[in-house]
Motif scaffolding. Structure first.
Motif, short mmCIF file in Angstrom:
data_model
loop_
_atom_site.label_atom_id
_atom_site.label_comp_id
_atom_site.label_asym_id
_atom_site.label_seq_id
_atom_site.Cartn_x
_atom_site.Cartn_y
_atom_site.Cartn_z
N ALA A 13 14.82 6.60 -8.39
CA ALA A 13 15.68 7.72 -8.76
C ALA A 13 16.76 7.91 -7.70
N ASN A 14 17.83 8.56 -8.09
CA ASN A 14 19.00 8.89 -7.26
C ASN A 14 19.96 7.70 -7.08
N PHE A 19 22.19 11.78 -6.93
CA PHE A 19 21.07 12.70 -6.73
C PHE A 19 20.75 13.48 -8.02
N ASP A 20 19.55 13.29 -8.51
CA ASP A 20 19.02 13.96 -9.72
C ASP A 20 19.71 13.53 -11.02
N HIS A 138 13.39 17.52 -12.67
CA HIS A 138 14.40 16.45 -12.61
C HIS A 138 14.00 15.33 -13.57
N ASP A 140 15.43 12.06 -13.40
CA ASP A 140 15.94 10.75 -12.98
C ASP A 140 14.83 9.71 -12.74
N ASN A 141 13.56 10.10 -12.81
CA ASN A 141 12.46 9.13 -12.90
C ASN A 141 11.99 8.97 -14.35
N THR A 183 7.52 15.06 -2.93
CA THR A 183 8.89 15.37 -3.37
C THR A 183 9.27 16.80 -2.98
N ARG A 187 12.52 17.74 -0.84
CA ARG A 187 13.58 18.58 -1.42
C ARG A 187 13.85 19.78 -0.52
N ARG A 234 17.38 13.65 4.56
CA ARG A 234 16.06 13.05 4.34
C ARG A 234 15.76 11.92 5.31
N GLY A 260 14.14 7.60 -4.80
CA GLY A 260 13.75 8.96 -5.13
C GLY A 260 13.74 9.80 -3.87
N SER A 261 12.59 10.46 -3.63
CA SER A 261 12.51 11.32 -2.45
C SER A 261 11.80 10.62 -1.29
N1 HSE Z 1 15.86 13.26 -7.70
C1 HSE Z 1 14.55 13.53 -7.20
C2 HSE Z 1 14.65 13.86 -5.72
C3 HSE Z 1 13.69 12.31 -7.40
O1 HSE Z 1 15.34 13.12 -5.02
O2 HSE Z 1 14.08 14.84 -5.26
C4 HSE Z 1 12.28 12.46 -6.91
O3 HSE Z 1 11.59 11.21 -7.11
#
Ligand code: HSE
Length: 313
Positions: A13-14, A19-20, A138, A140-141, A183, A187, A234, A260-261
């Motif tokens: 994801a991302n 992002f998202d 979200h 995106d996964n 996650t 976040r 992050r 992703g995260s």
């Molecule tokens: N878009 C989400 C995040 C994906 O980055 O928090 C989490 O897998």
């Protein structure tokens, strides 16, 4: 049909700048769910393997059953199911583990119910499971895990999901250091305000990445794999991030970002040739930091979740 098994793939994801709103699906890695339709109503998680005993069996806490329940509620159905989940993905890894479970469960349940929903219409139910798993709804996964390929979530209200082009030869190496990051924790380090100059940079890169995918322009894809919204905050949660990124770029990566995260990192490349160099370097750097890393190579999965086996009455 009484019993069915379905598989749903891991996802990134991302994809740095999205992002998202952006994600893609991977081949071979993923979760498998077996469902049995029962006479008795209600959802029961009967077994989970591959999670080290960490996932909840309670139907109101497991992403498989939360997703199926959302689907049954939308249909006004009382159908009961027994659920057996085989985790192929590590938890809290950034590889879309909770999403793959929810998507596999939905694909199986939809098929056992006689396919009342088109595949893309299962998405809102999978998003409900994501909301329960990490507190953020979200897509995106779940969207790439369900639909395959590269997916853009243009809007959430209402959902507007677009499958993007996947250039031939685009490959992904995943670097999964052996620790877990939730996650919700990753976040919580993000800012809720973005300076105008960062918003401009990010929009330019998202547009560039999408154009690069459609034009199969690997140079443009590479220039666009930059994130000024999430990665700077992050990265501090990820030991060795800058070193690994510099090394992968020196060895021919198109780009490296947080999958992703996190803590998994993804490396995109044109063709598979540099994969073993990425693996060697990543293992060397993480070993110096006292960490083990699992390395996976994958092409982009354009199929998404699918049923693999069924048994009729
Ligand atoms: N878009 C989400 C995040 C994906 O980055 O928090 C989490 O897998």
């Amino acid at each position: 049909m009484k019993r069915i098994k379905a598989f749903a793939p891991a996802t990134v994801a991302n994809v740095s700048c999205g992002f998202d709103i952006l994600g893609f699906a991977l081949d071979s890695l993923g979760d498998t769910v077996e469902l049995l339709a029962t006479e008795a109503p209600g959802l029961r998680v009967k077994s989970i393997t591959g999670d080290g005993g960490k996932l909840p069996l309670a139907a109101d806490q497991n992403t498989c059953t939360i997703a199926i329940q959302a689907m049954l509620d939308a249909m006004g159905s009382q159908q009961g199911f027994d659920v057996h989940l085989q985790k192929g993905l590590p938890l809290g890894s950034g590889m879309g583990s909770s999403a793959a479970s929810a998507v596999a469960a939905l694909v199986a349940a939809n098929e056992l119910m006689g396919n009342p929903f088109e595949k893309k219409d299962l998405l809102p139910f999978a998003i409900e499971a994501e909301r329960a798993a990490c507190g953020a709804a979200h897509a995106d996964n779940v969207a790439p895990s369900l639909l395959g390929g590269f997916v853009l979530i243009r809007d959430y209200h209402p959902l507007d999901v677009i499958k993007l082009s996947v250039p031939k030869g685009l490959c992904c190496t995943l670097l999964h250091p052996n620790y877990q990051l939730n996650t919700s924790d990753s976040r919580s380090v993000l800012r809720d305000r973005i300076p105008l100059k960062d918003a401009i940079t990010q929009s330019g890169n998202v547009a560039g990445l999408i154009a690069g995918l459609f034009l199969a322009d690997f140079g443009l894809i590479s220039r666009s794999l930059k994130d000024v919204i999430a990665e700077p905050y992050r990265a501090s949660l990820l030991p060795g991030f800058d070193r690994v990124k510099t090394a992968m770029m020196q060895h021919g990566a198109l780009g490296l970002g947080i999958s992703g995260s996190g803590p998994t990192l993804f490396v995109l490349s044109e063709g598979p040739e540099n994969h073993s160099k990425f693996e060697q370097e990543a293992k060397r750097i993480y070993a110096e930091l006292g960490l083990q890393v699992d390395v996976f190579f994958s092409t982009i999965n354009t199929r998404g979740g699918y049923s693999i086996d069924s048994e009729t009455e």
